[in-house]
Design an enzyme around this catalytic site. Structure first.
Site, PDB file in Angstrom:
ATOM      1  N   TRP A 197       0.837  -1.190   0.000  1.00  0.00           N
ATOM      2  CA  TRP A 197       0.000   0.000   0.000  1.00  0.00           C
ATOM      3  C   TRP A 197       0.881   1.254   0.000  1.00  0.00           C
ATOM      4  O   TRP A 197       1.879   1.318   0.714  1.00  0.00           O
ATOM      5  CB  TRP A 197      -0.923  -0.001   1.244  1.00  0.00           C
ATOM      6  CG  TRP A 197      -1.696   1.281   1.333  1.00  0.00           C
ATOM      7  CD1 TRP A 197      -2.809   1.607   0.614  1.00  0.00           C
ATOM      8  CD2 TRP A 197      -1.394   2.402   2.163  1.00  0.00           C
ATOM      9  NE1 TRP A 197      -3.205   2.882   0.937  1.00  0.00           N
ATOM     10  CE2 TRP A 197      -2.364   3.392   1.883  1.00  0.00           C
ATOM     11  CE3 TRP A 197      -0.397   2.675   3.106  1.00  0.00           C
ATOM     12  CZ2 TRP A 197      -2.369   4.640   2.523  1.00  0.00           C
ATOM     13  CZ3 TRP A 197      -0.406   3.914   3.741  1.00  0.00           C
ATOM     14  CH2 TRP A 197      -1.390   4.880   3.445  1.00  0.00           C
ATOM     15  N   ASP A 362     -15.779  12.202  -2.610  1.00  0.00           N
ATOM     16  CA  ASP A 362     -15.200  10.915  -2.202  1.00  0.00           C
ATOM     17  C   ASP A 362     -15.996  10.315  -1.053  1.00  0.00           C
ATOM     18  O   ASP A 362     -17.169  10.655  -0.825  1.00  0.00           O
ATOM     19  CB  ASP A 362     -13.705  11.125  -1.875  1.00  0.00           C
ATOM     20  CG  ASP A 362     -12.864   9.893  -2.152  1.00  0.00           C
ATOM     21  OD1 ASP A 362     -12.879   8.971  -1.310  1.00  0.00           O
ATOM     22  OD2 ASP A 362     -12.204   9.829  -3.211  1.00  0.00           O
ATOM     23  N   ASP A 363     -15.392   9.431  -0.317  1.00  0.00           N
ATOM     24  CA  ASP A 363     -16.015   8.661   0.768  1.00  0.00           C
ATOM     25  C   ASP A 363     -16.703   9.575   1.794  1.00  0.00           C
ATOM     26  O   ASP A 363     -16.229  10.672   2.067  1.00  0.00           O
ATOM     27  CB  ASP A 363     -14.886   7.861   1.449  1.00  0.00           C
ATOM     28  CG  ASP A 363     -15.411   6.751   2.315  1.00  0.00           C
ATOM     29  OD1 ASP A 363     -16.631   6.644   2.472  1.00  0.00           O
ATOM     30  OD2 ASP A 363     -14.573   5.987   2.832  1.00  0.00           O
ATOM     31  N   ARG A 439     -10.001  -2.670   7.828  1.00  0.00           N
ATOM     32  CA  ARG A 439     -10.594  -1.335   7.744  1.00  0.00           C
ATOM     33  C   ARG A 439     -12.073  -1.401   8.157  1.00  0.00           C
ATOM     34  O   ARG A 439     -12.928  -0.756   7.550  1.00  0.00           O
ATOM     35  CB  ARG A 439     -10.457  -0.761   6.337  1.00  0.00           C
ATOM     36  CG  ARG A 439     -10.368   0.757   6.330  1.00  0.00           C
ATOM     37  CD  ARG A 439     -10.467   1.340   4.929  1.00  0.00           C
ATOM     38  NE  ARG A 439     -10.193   2.763   4.957  1.00  0.00           N
ATOM     39  CZ  ARG A 439     -10.783   3.650   4.157  1.00  0.00           C
ATOM     40  NH1 ARG A 439     -11.654   3.268   3.263  1.00  0.00           N
ATOM     41  NH2 ARG A 439     -10.471   4.918   4.226  1.00  0.00           N
ATOM     42  N   TRP A 473     -14.595   3.863  -8.401  1.00  0.00           N
ATOM     43  CA  TRP A 473     -15.071   2.549  -7.917  1.00  0.00           C
ATOM     44  C   TRP A 473     -13.958   1.949  -7.063  1.00  0.00           C
ATOM     45  O   TRP A 473     -12.970   1.458  -7.595  1.00  0.00           O
ATOM     46  CB  TRP A 473     -15.391   1.668  -9.119  1.00  0.00           C
ATOM     47  CG  TRP A 473     -15.972   0.324  -8.784  1.00  0.00           C
ATOM     48  CD1 TRP A 473     -15.337  -0.711  -8.164  1.00  0.00           C
ATOM     49  CD2 TRP A 473     -17.294  -0.134  -9.081  1.00  0.00           C
ATOM     50  NE1 TRP A 473     -16.184  -1.776  -8.049  1.00  0.00           N
ATOM     51  CE2 TRP A 473     -17.393  -1.462  -8.612  1.00  0.00           C
ATOM     52  CE3 TRP A 473     -18.411   0.428  -9.700  1.00  0.00           C
ATOM     53  CZ2 TRP A 473     -18.558  -2.212  -8.747  1.00  0.00           C
ATOM     54  CZ3 TRP A 473     -19.574  -0.325  -9.832  1.00  0.00           C
ATOM     55  CH2 TRP A 473     -19.643  -1.630  -9.350  1.00  0.00           C
ATOM     56  N   ASP A 474     -14.175   1.963  -5.756  1.00  0.00           N
ATOM     57  CA  ASP A 474     -13.100   1.572  -4.841  1.00  0.00           C
ATOM     58  C   ASP A 474     -13.289   0.141  -4.341  1.00  0.00           C
ATOM     59  O   ASP A 474     -14.378  -0.442  -4.450  1.00  0.00           O
ATOM     60  CB  ASP A 474     -13.080   2.555  -3.662  1.00  0.00           C
ATOM     61  CG  ASP A 474     -11.693   2.741  -3.072  1.00  0.00           C
ATOM     62  OD1 ASP A 474     -10.826   1.869  -3.286  1.00  0.00           O
ATOM     63  OD2 ASP A 474     -11.478   3.746  -2.385  1.00  0.00           O
ATOM     64  N   ASN A 476     -11.484  -1.669  -0.929  1.00  0.00           N
ATOM     65  CA  ASN A 476     -10.430  -1.374   0.041  1.00  0.00           C
ATOM     66  C   ASN A 476      -9.951  -2.520   0.915  1.00  0.00           C
ATOM     67  O   ASN A 476      -9.226  -2.286   1.879  1.00  0.00           O
ATOM     68  CB  ASN A 476     -10.865  -0.210   0.937  1.00  0.00           C
ATOM     69  CG  ASN A 476     -10.581   1.116   0.270  1.00  0.00           C
ATOM     70  OD1 ASN A 476      -9.535   1.283  -0.354  1.00  0.00           O
ATOM     71  ND2 ASN A 476     -11.502   2.042   0.376  1.00  0.00           N
ATOM     72  N   ASP A 544      -2.398   5.685  -3.155  1.00  0.00           N
ATOM     73  CA  ASP A 544      -2.801   6.645  -2.128  1.00  0.00           C
ATOM     74  C   ASP A 544      -1.636   7.533  -1.725  1.00  0.00           C
ATOM     75  O   ASP A 544      -1.814   8.484  -0.965  1.00  0.00           O
ATOM     76  CB  ASP A 544      -3.339   5.908  -0.892  1.00  0.00           C
ATOM     77  CG  ASP A 544      -4.800   5.525  -1.071  1.00  0.00           C
ATOM     78  OD1 ASP A 544      -5.463   6.078  -1.969  1.00  0.00           O
ATOM     79  OD2 ASP A 544      -5.284   4.670  -0.298  1.00  0.00           O
TER      80      ASP A 544
HETATM   81  C1  GLA Z   1      -9.173   4.426  -0.517  1.00  0.00           C
HETATM   82  C2  GLA Z   1      -8.802   5.243  -1.735  1.00  0.00           C
HETATM   83  C3  GLA Z   1      -8.705   6.696  -1.374  1.00  0.00           C
HETATM   84  C4  GLA Z   1     -10.007   7.165  -0.770  1.00  0.00           C
HETATM   85  C5  GLA Z   1     -10.359   6.292   0.422  1.00  0.00           C
HETATM   86  C6  GLA Z   1     -11.731   6.631   0.948  1.00  0.00           C
HETATM   87  O1  GLA Z   1      -8.136   4.378   0.386  1.00  0.00           O
HETATM   88  O2  GLA Z   1      -7.617   4.789  -2.295  1.00  0.00           O
HETATM   89  O3  GLA Z   1      -8.373   7.475  -2.491  1.00  0.00           O
HETATM   90  O4  GLA Z   1     -11.014   7.123  -1.740  1.00  0.00           O
HETATM   91  O5  GLA Z   1     -10.346   4.932   0.077  1.00  0.00           O
HETATM   92  O6  GLA Z   1     -12.065   5.842   2.040  1.00  0.00           O
END
Ligand code: GLA
Length: 723
Positions: A197, A362-363, A439, A473-474, A476, A544
């Site tokens: 990461w 974003d989130d 997470r 579209w994530d 994680n 990230d």
């Molecule tokens: C991941 C993505 C980030 C962001 C976060 C939001 O880590 O890589 O860019 O969108 O999620 O929780």
């Protein structure tokens, strides 16, 4: 003809006539009668030359006493005394892991076939490609294997996949059926992209060795650790010269690529899915993912040129494939979860005034999500933050002259969510075992049709609730207890691949329902940067880690396999949130210029002088993005080997160039380092944007002596136009 069958010698010669030849031969094998051997891959051969290739298969397989076991089987199976890693392990009704594939015949077809349920390269017309199907069958288990090769004539690359059909009355279990197996005589370094990461796709070169070198993911995603891509090259090959062979898997799930070098000097490379034990019932078939096979005799840059063109023009699809990408602002590093409509609009106003074209939320906009511990799956708006839903915010953003984009993580579920309370069995899990969270979340079981339908509905509803032109579209987290509540005990080994088939069904459906939307995939940064995702979504969030210096490595490494226009690249705040480093706005803008460009910071915190600089960067990006989208990209200097990094783009006719030079750290009284620019017209002069004149011959053969300011993390960008 791209594919010629030489009847007498029973040779298949596959070639684009300029860049490569790939040769297979039908020949006897003591165990099966006739089988298929891979006898050549490399520089294009004249068709008659293929007949003179050495017959490697003539070496007896079963002379155990002499230990000479190295026939280059085109699709080796286990249980036959081959003693090398197999492309396929197939267990029949007798419980034995043994299949002997006998050659049965071939077909040569125009064009390229689609792969059922899987992403793949495509031809837009039949004259772009030629396909060879080679049929093999194991007489005892009645397992049929069809090797499918396609020569992409204008792209100078080859694809391979395998279709396995059970023609018997009994079940056959396939273990990690590979997409390809190639054999190369000689010793090869393995160059691959490893990471973690925030440090994805570092270039590693592993010297030739006797034994097995393997990269692998068992995560249910291609993963941060090992990208499904490798190059094999003799030790002398470098960026600009020498032979190299690329293998890129078109797949986003668990994968493996292994290279076995034996004492007779033969390298065998096998690649495909991993974590897969697939039960094939009578009459059923299994389609492997596709492997892209690329060859260059002009070093890694030559290989990347082929890969970038193939991926950009015949893997990526849809309206956005050829369109210049909007300059965006994303609020993640600007606000994290702490925002409301007012705060977002304040950032958006600033962005609009600087010429930014797309605002990405974003989130944190849904459920009760004010941190990462809840609400994944509850894709309805948090009205405390955004009164009235997404539409009023989107309308206000559009009123500023910008488009609106949205983050979603549709494959996930939080234990603290209404969705989980309603459907506790919808996540991957193993009964009687803990459900490990990462997470604070679990993975939805995308192998289930009801879960797929739910995801399609949820995303459709969200995207229909406002004017939304972009989606991030994530994904994680990766798999832990990879069990599915709907599958019987003996099919639990299919979950990894079934998940991918389910995901691809969802992506196909969503992207065709919303053809105007620009999709960008993401997975904890760049944890699923692969050709599978790029088939549906033409760009991927690269990492990230947004620090400009770290990004030199990440973007450089990524460019070995993937085109720059596929790499999300943003300017973020300083001190940088991942490493604490301060770099100039110029450096950050110059690094991000390479990819799908954007900003990711709270613009309301910046002084007016920086906003002016941002406006200039945005204007410059708009002027240059045709070149970063369609231009040929060449690496000039590696950050992995020196304090510098450099790359260039060139228009097809070399009339316009963009040269980007970076120095990671300053030193007193530094030595002079010239950086050569190979992709130029060496007989022409060029002017830069300040009116200075440069000669192509000097750029190519002498190089540029960069003028960096005296500080760490310095950059210089030259936009050159032929006079
Ligand atoms: C991941 C993505 C980030 C962001 C976060 C939001 O880590 O890589 O860019 O969108 O999620 O929780």
């Amino acid at each position: 003809m791209a594919i010629v069958f030489h009847e007498q010698k029973r040779i298949f010669h596959l070639t684009d006539h300029t860049h490569f030849s790939f040769v297979l031969q039908v020949a006897p094998d003591p165990a099966t009668g006739d089988t298929l051997y891979h006898t050549y891959w490399g520089k294009a051969l004249a068709d008659e030359a293929a007949e003179y290739l050495p017959s490697l298969h003539a070496v007896p397989l079963a002379s155990f006493d002499e230990g000479t076991q190295f026939p280059p089987f085109a699709y080796p199976t286990s249980g036959r005394g081959d003693f090398r890693p197999a492309a396929l392990r197939a267990v029949g009704a007798d419980g034995c892991d043994c299949a002997l594939l006998q050659y049965e015949g071939y077909e040569i077809l125009p064009g390229k076939r689609r792969l059922q349920g899987l992403p793949a390269f495509y031809a837009e017309s039949d004259d772009e490609a030629d396909t060879l199907l080679l049929h093999m069958r194991d007489p005892k288990t009645a397992l049929k294997a069809t090797l499918c090769f396609t020569v992409m004539n204008r792209l100078h690359v080859l694809t391979q996949s395998v279709l396995l059909c059970n023609e018997s009355q009994e079940e056959i279990v396939l273990h990690d059926p590979a997409s390809c197996c190639i054999t190369l005589p000689g010793a090869y370094d393995m160059i691959h992209l490893h990471g973690k990461w925030a440090k994805e796709r570092s270039v590693e070169r592993v010297a030739s060795m006797h034994g097995i070198r393997e990269i692998r993911s068992c995560r249910g995603a291609s993963g941060h650790e090992h990208n499904p891509f490798a190059i094999f090259a003799p030790s002398q090959t470098d960026e600009n010269s020498g032979l190299c062979y690329g293998l890129s898997l078109v797949y986003s799930g668990s994968h493996r690529m292994l290279a076995d070098e034996n004492a007779y000097g033969y390298l065998r490379v096998i690649g495909g899915v991993s974590e897969c034990a697939w039960h094939l019932e009578k009459g059923e078939s299994f389609q492997t993912p596709e492997m892209l096979l690329s060859f260059s005799d002009q070093g890694f840059n030559g290989l990347s040129h082929l890969l970038h063109a193939a991926v950009r023009t015949r893997l990526c699809r849809g309206e956005w494939r050829d369109r210049e990408r909007p300059v965006l602002i994303n609020n993640w590093e600007g606000t994290y979860f702490d925002f409301n409509a007012e705060k977002l609009l304040a950032i958006a106003e600033k962005a609009a005034s600087a010429g930014v074209e797309l605002f990405v939320l974003d989130d944190g906009w849904f459920g009760r999500r004010n941190s990462d511990d809840c609400s994944l799956g509850d894709w309805y708006v948090n009205e405390e933050k955004l009164p009235g839903g997404l539409a009023p915010l989107s309308d206000s953003i559009h009123a500023l002259g910008m488009q609106f984009g949205l983050w979603m993580e549709p494959e996930m579920i939080s234990p603290d969510s209404d969705l989980y309370r309603a459907h506790p069995d919808w996540c991957l899990h193993v009964p009687g075992r803990p459900r490990s969270t990462r997470r604070n979340q679990l993975v939805l079981d995308m192998s289930r049709a009801d879960v797929q339908d739910y995801v399609i509905d949820a995303v459709t509803r969200a995207l229909g609730s406002a004017r939304i032109e972009y989606v991030k579209w994530d994904m994680n987290r990766n798999f832990a207890e990879a069990g599915s509540a709907l599958l019987p005990a003996d099919r639990q080994g299919e979950v990894h691949h079934r998940y991918m088939l389910g995901l691809y069904r969802v992506l196909e459906e969503i992207t065709s329902r919303f053809p105007h939307v620009l999709f960008e995939s993401c997975s904890g940064g760049g944890g699923r940067f692969d050709l599978g995702m790029l088939h549906y979504m033409p760009q991927t969030w690269t990492s990230d880690d947004t620090d400009a210096v770290e990004r030199l490595f990440i973007q450089y490494g990524t460019s070995m396999a993937y085109p720059p226009c596929a790499m999300g690249a943003h300017v973020s705040a300083v001190p940088n949130h991942q490493v604490g480093r301060k770099t100039t706005l110029k450096m950050r803008g110059d690094v991000a210029l390479m990819g799908a460009f954007g900003y990711e910071l709270d613009l309301t915190m910046l002084p007016e002088s920086e906003m002016q600089e941002i406006a200039q960067q945005v204007a410059r990006m708009k002027q240059l993005r045709h070149l970063t989208l369609r231009g040929r990209f060449t690496r000039l200097c590696s950050p992995f080997d020196s304090p510098f990094a450099a790359w260039q783009f060139a228009s097809e006719d070399q009339g316009e160039l963009l040269v980007c030079l970076f120095r990671r750290y300053a030193s007193a009284n530094p030595e002079h380092v010239y950086i050569r620019v190979p992709d130029v017209d060496e007989h022409a002069c060029y002017t830069d944007d300040e009116g200075r004149v440069w000669h192509g011959g000097v750029l190519k053969h002498v190089g540029i002596l960069p003028e960096f300011e005296q500080s760490d993390a310095a950059s210089m960008v030259l936009h050159l136009t032929r006079c």
